[in-house]
Design a protein around this motif. Sequence first.
Motif, PDB file in Angstrom:
ATOM      1  N   ASN A 142      26.245 -62.554  28.624  1.00  9.75           N
ATOM      2  CA  ASN A 142      25.940 -61.895  27.345  1.00  9.75           C
ATOM      3  C   ASN A 142      26.801 -60.643  27.172  1.00  9.75           C
ATOM      4  N   ALA A 143      28.081 -60.835  27.385  1.00 11.69           N
ATOM      5  CA  ALA A 143      29.022 -59.722  27.296  1.00 11.69           C
ATOM      6  C   ALA A 143      29.235 -59.319  25.841  1.00 11.69           C
ATOM      7  N   THR A 144      29.816 -58.154  25.665  1.00  8.72           N
ATOM      8  CA  THR A 144      30.172 -57.683  24.330  1.00  8.72           C
ATOM      9  C   THR A 144      31.692 -57.609  24.248  1.00  8.72           C
ATOM     10  N   VAL A 145      32.224 -58.243  23.227  1.00  9.40           N
ATOM     11  CA  VAL A 145      33.670 -58.194  23.025  1.00  9.40           C
ATOM     12  C   VAL A 145      33.968 -56.997  22.131  1.00  9.40           C
ATOM     13  N   ILE A 146      34.783 -56.096  22.653  1.00  6.75           N
ATOM     14  CA  ILE A 146      35.098 -54.879  21.905  1.00  6.75           C
ATOM     15  C   ILE A 146      36.470 -55.053  21.270  1.00  6.75           C
ATOM     16  N   THR A 147      36.526 -54.813  19.972  1.00  4.35           N
ATOM     17  CA  THR A 147      37.808 -54.933  19.274  1.00  4.35           C
ATOM     18  C   THR A 147      38.188 -53.579  18.689  1.00  4.35           C
ATOM     19  N   ASN A 148      39.328 -53.554  18.031  1.00  5.03           N
ATOM     20  CA  ASN A 148      39.756 -52.313  17.391  1.00  5.03           C
ATOM     21  C   ASN A 148      38.865 -51.969  16.197  1.00  5.03           C
ATOM     22  N   LYS A 149      37.968 -52.893  15.791  1.00  2.26           N
ATOM     23  CA  LYS A 149      37.137 -52.675  14.618  1.00  2.26           C
ATOM     24  C   LYS A 149      35.655 -52.591  14.906  1.00  2.26           C
ATOM     25  N   ARG A 150      35.214 -53.334  15.935  1.00  2.61           N
ATOM     26  CA  ARG A 150      33.757 -53.458  16.100  1.00  2.61           C
ATOM     27  C   ARG A 150      33.430 -53.998  17.490  1.00  2.61           C
ATOM     28  N   LYS A 151      32.123 -54.162  17.659  1.00  4.06           N
ATOM     29  CA  LYS A 151      31.658 -54.811  18.887  1.00  4.06           C
ATOM     30  C   LYS A 151      31.034 -56.148  18.491  1.00  4.06           C
ATOM     31  N   ILE A 152      31.430 -57.204  19.202  1.00  5.94           N
ATOM     32  CA  ILE A 152      30.947 -58.533  18.844  1.00  5.94           C
ATOM     33  C   ILE A 152      30.164 -59.110  20.021  1.00  5.94           C
ATOM     34  N   ALA A 153      28.954 -59.555  19.729  1.00  2.66           N
ATOM     35  CA  ALA A 153      28.134 -60.175  20.789  1.00  2.66           C
ATOM     36  C   ALA A 153      28.764 -61.510  21.178  1.00  2.66           C
ATOM     37  N   ALA A 154      28.607 -61.852  22.458  1.00  2.00           N
ATOM     38  CA  ALA A 154      29.212 -63.093  22.967  1.00  2.00           C
ATOM     39  C   ALA A 154      28.834 -64.299  22.109  1.00  2.00           C
ATOM     40  N   ASP A 155      27.567 -64.359  21.726  1.00  3.42           N
ATOM     41  CA  ASP A 155      27.094 -65.530  20.977  1.00  3.42           C
ATOM     42  C   ASP A 155      27.783 -65.648  19.618  1.00  3.42           C
ATOM     43  N   ASP A 156      28.285 -64.541  19.122  1.00  2.00           N
ATOM     44  CA  ASP A 156      28.932 -64.579  17.798  1.00  2.00           C
ATOM     45  C   ASP A 156      30.442 -64.698  17.890  1.00  2.00           C
ATOM     46  N   PHE A 157      30.980 -64.564  19.100  1.00  2.00           N
ATOM     47  CA  PHE A 157      32.444 -64.463  19.225  1.00  2.00           C
ATOM     48  C   PHE A 157      33.142 -65.822  19.201  1.00  2.00           C
ATOM     49  N   PHE A 158      32.666 -66.747  20.019  1.00  2.00           N
ATOM     50  CA  PHE A 158      33.349 -68.059  20.129  1.00  2.00           C
ATOM     51  C   PHE A 158      32.825 -68.981  19.029  1.00  2.00           C
ATOM     52  N   SER A 179      32.900 -55.985  27.705  1.00  2.00           N
ATOM     53  CA  SER A 179      31.912 -55.281  28.509  1.00  2.00           C
ATOM     54  C   SER A 179      30.885 -56.274  29.036  1.00  2.00           C
ATOM     55  N   PHE A 180      30.806 -56.366  30.357  1.00  2.00           N
ATOM     56  CA  PHE A 180      29.895 -57.320  30.995  1.00  2.00           C
ATOM     57  C   PHE A 180      28.709 -56.579  31.583  1.00  2.00           C
ATOM     58  N   PRO A 181      27.499 -56.815  31.068  1.00  2.00           N
ATOM     59  CA  PRO A 181      26.321 -56.232  31.730  1.00  2.00           C
ATOM     60  C   PRO A 181      26.214 -56.782  33.155  1.00  2.00           C
ATOM     61  N   ILE A 182      25.810 -55.934  34.070  1.00  2.00           N
ATOM     62  CA  ILE A 182      25.726 -56.380  35.472  1.00  2.00           C
ATOM     63  C   ILE A 182      24.440 -57.182  35.667  1.00  2.00           C
ATOM     64  N   PRO A 183      24.568 -58.431  36.098  1.00  2.00           N
ATOM     65  CA  PRO A 183      23.390 -59.297  36.242  1.00  2.00           C
ATOM     66  C   PRO A 183      22.703 -59.086  37.588  1.00  2.00           C
ATOM     67  N   GLU A 184      21.475 -59.599  37.687  1.00  2.00           N
ATOM     68  CA  GLU A 184      20.814 -59.621  39.000  1.00  2.00           C
ATOM     69  C   GLU A 184      21.416 -60.734  39.850  1.00  2.00           C
ATOM     70  N   LYS A 185      21.609 -61.859  39.198  1.00  2.00           N
ATOM     71  CA  LYS A 185      22.164 -63.018  39.910  1.00  2.00           C
ATOM     72  C   LYS A 185      23.142 -63.725  38.979  1.00  2.00           C
ATOM     73  N   ALA A 186      24.223 -64.204  39.536  1.00  2.00           N
ATOM     74  CA  ALA A 186      25.164 -64.979  38.718  1.00  2.00           C
ATOM     75  C   ALA A 186      26.055 -65.819  39.622  1.00  2.00           C
ATOM     76  N   ALA A 187      26.487 -66.929  39.108  1.00  2.00           N
ATOM     77  CA  ALA A 187      27.478 -67.749  39.832  1.00  2.00           C
ATOM     78  C   ALA A 187      28.165 -68.699  38.864  1.00  2.00           C
ATOM     79  N   TYR A 188      29.374 -69.060  39.236  1.00  2.00           N
ATOM     80  CA  TYR A 188      30.176 -69.989  38.423  1.00  2.00           C
ATOM     81  C   TYR A 188      30.559 -71.157  39.294  1.00  2.00           C
ATOM     82  N   MET A 189      30.382 -72.349  38.774  1.00  2.00           N
ATOM     83  CA  MET A 189      30.862 -73.531  39.475  1.00  2.00           C
ATOM     84  C   MET A 189      31.754 -74.316  38.525  1.00  2.00           C
ATOM     85  N   LYS A 190      32.909 -74.648  39.040  1.00  2.00           N
ATOM     86  CA  LYS A 190      33.872 -75.368  38.199  1.00  2.00           C
ATOM     87  C   LYS A 190      34.223 -76.699  38.830  1.00  2.00           C
TER      88      LYS A 190
END
Lengths: 780, 264
Positions: free
Chosen positions: B130-146, B164-175
């Motif tokens: 649930n990161a926030t994408v920061i642009t030269n104009k605004r802040k965009i929530a992840a759900d609204d960005f892609f 900006s990535f909020p620090i999670p309690e737990k996270a992992a990525y599997m590819k």
Amino acid sequence: MVKAPDTLERADNSQGVRCRMVAASLSGKAVGQPVMRVDGIAKVTGRALYAGDVDLPDLLSGRCLRSPHPSARIVSINVGKAKALPGVRSVLTGADVPDTCYGRMCKDIPVLAKGVVRFVGEKVAAVAADTVEIAEAALELIDVEYAELPAVFSAEEAMRPTAPIIHPEAVEFVPGAAASIHGELSMYPPIPNVISRLRVRHGDAASALASAHKIFEHSFAVPSVHQGYIEPHTCLVAIGRDGLVDVWVANKGPHIARTHMAAAIGVQENRIRFNPVAIGGDFGGKGSLMDTLVCYYLARAAGRPVRMVMNSFEELTAGNPRHSASITLRTAVDPDARLLAIDARVIFNAGAYGGFVPVPTLHGGYGELAGAYRVPNCAIEVLRVYTNTVPCGHMRAPGAPQVTFAVESHIDMIAHALGLDPVEMRRRNAIAEGDLTPLGEKRRHLRCRETIDAGARAFGWDKPKSPGIGRGMSTYEHPPGNFGLSTVALTIGIDGRITLTLGSPDTGTGFHTIAAQLVAEHFAVSVDEVEIAQGDTLSSGFEAGASGQRLTTTIGQAIAAAADRMKQDLAALAAERLNCAPSDIGIGADGSFSAPGAMIDRRTLMGWAAERGKAPLTCQGENTPGRHSDRTSFVAHFAEVAVDRETGQVRLRRIVTAHDVGTVVNPITHQGQIEGGLIQAVGQAMSEQIVLKDGAVITAHLGDYKLPTAMDIAELETILLPGGGGTAPFSTTAIGEMSNVALPAAITNAVFDAVGVRLVELPISAEKVLEGLRAQASAA
Amino acid sequence: MYDFKYQKAASVADAAKVIGADGEAKLVAGGMTLIPTLKQRLAKPSALIDLGGIAELKGIRREGNAIVIGAMTKHVDVANSPEVKSAIPALAELASHIGDPAVRNRGTIGGSIANNDPAADYPSAVVALNATVITNKRKIAADDFFKALFETALGSDEIVTAVSFPIPEKAAYMKFPNPASRYAIVGTFVAKTGGNVRVGVTGAGPCVFRWKEAEAALGKSWNGDALKNLSVKADGLNSDIHASSEYRAHLIGVMARRAVAKAG
């Protein structure tokens, strides 16, 4: 000098590539030494001249417009707008070039499509312009109207009576190329779209199958793959004011290519000069003229030299990739699991044109089929079939990787069905001294079982393994080629240095280095004193070119013959000077000449020669062409995989490859051939495939056509069995087509060992394995 | 490659002005997608505006309970960053498996998310964390960005400056990587942040998406077994020469379960 058994260990990358040399190799001053590549510095510094590096005044760039249809009649072509574009110097269509078709055996490839197109990517028109960009812009201005025709893409369908006939007119072919084939060959038999049908028999397979204890039948499919060389097909043609046609082309056999070009364009051979260039990888894919003929006609029309470079899209969609194949094997065994008979049917899909190969059918489709085994009765039928797909060519041991995947899977399947260990199955049936090959040929130095045992030992075949881990093996036999003429010239200068002039480029294998080492060994000099001159086709003697593992053998013989003559000439010179008989002259280990009570070094001798007008001194040498060497070689591969049952993903963990070798001329280039071939085979096993959709290649860039990267390669260990027995000078054999052929079956056999899923089609994909696992679960 | 003008932007404002005025101009960050596209003549921009010289776009810093990564930060720097490794190790690990070393030494996070390749790795992390994408104009929530295939919420003169990535309690990525390229056939990023569970899936569909059934199940019980009875429908997922949509649907579940196990 024979060195003590040598252990050569090195770590080439993080995956840990190791070579354990257990061979006691003959090692003189040059042969057996890890000599650095003679072309190495020029290549890494960019000084080496490739065809694409050649620049000439007024040079134009040529590009081709290609067909979007797999089968269509060309209704009309309008090139008016393209011709009017500034910077365009010539525009050609099929109507502007002669009707002569080109081909290395079957003369079926038009310079530009004439009236019909037979595959997606066929050249329809060509433009030469001041720049590549202008040429490409001009292509977009050419209007072609097509009327689509029925097309056929699979070889099996193309042979049906109702299939569209791709070449309705009789195709001319060179009968000589068929003469060397043993067995019953029919060119263009009365089966729709079949180029050639070869039936080879030894013994009586039909009777043996009819009365056998058990019979196994399995079918396999192997897709087309690209050779994967780095340098694309490139050519440059310039026609001189005197009419001499100068050609620079990425071609592995310039003399033969020159002869084909002469026939196609109606210019005498000695009025065409193929100039020496470096080759950026070949793997069998650079034996044809590819764009050279259209380049010639563009240069002639424009009155200026033209260069053509295929881009990677063209390479992947319209090069000359390996033939795809479908293979059915029927094998009879006795109660002891001994092979009694094999009946094989091999169908190669040739694509739209047959002329990219110099033979009626692919040698590996029958020549070494099951060659590692004692099979007293054998019947092989090989069909090569036209379809409306990209025309196919040769690739590293043509036909053998396809057929060996089938044979080595089949043998494994039989072993499992009989409850026999796959190594034991192969050991029991391994060909041994005194046995004939499945085709009834006599070969010697048959170390199949020893090769398997050496590999199995190093691999730890019998060691326990964890669940999910699988182990598989495969084996293959292939003798060095001893066919085709090789001519070389040795020249010794007043400074005593020796130059070898030959007509073969180094296609990237390191052959020029090998040649320099062989020369150095004959004269007991250091490799630094030998220079390699790749001659053009006017200044070098005929050379049949790199193919079928032949160069070290055939050029090796030519070098030996030239060296003998030169030594005789030098001895005669020395005798004359020293006033003794030539038979009194001895040649020392250091290359000096001696007479009773006198020693002469080469330089002094050449000084005397110069006084008599005999320096530099040149001697020619030729080989005596045969077919194959009777001293064959074996390879045994062992692969270990881990299979993920939830995803089907196969991870290649480890490969051990054992090779039965002759004298290793250069341990570095030798190991390079082994590792390069294995990596190529890993690609073909695990990821590479030319994928077609409606006849068009859709794996059109390297994102979709998946050559393996360093990350895809497993740990690799090489075992070399002590050498000897080679028929070539210094007892060498061959290595170039040994490592790339059989590995895929070792990997699929390992997958079966791990999870019981049998893959009969390459490449392996996780999805296919998962489907197999699911089928297994639903059957249980 | 067609001809284009090349301009090295001195500042974000400078770059924004050029792309605002010229709709045919394109920004270039690491160029890992754009340069091959140009080489294949699949794009014909009037100008390339290089963001490589803007120092303020580079770097990683901790801001409160978030890790802020400048848009022009290379994958290799995210992979090796002590801040990222300690705060969001899953993100550092994701970056360490993007493409190959050449790609990781050129490619940037801003370039990756602005391109929104359906098989890129980063979008899954942006969505799941649930990161926030920061642009030269605004802040965009992840759900609204892609938004869709190669499509984002970015306006014509808008430039990503940081994520900006909020620090999670737990996270992992599997590819599940494609051979050779290491693009994700399927990549699943699971994260539990402030009690909320999010699951971002890349590679499987035309655009990164959240697997909401899995989020709900994991919200109740943070355990891979919670996903055992869930399945993803193959409809609408990518199907190509590398994998069928059915296989991708299957992989989403496997990768999600493994990611939960890995996150601990």
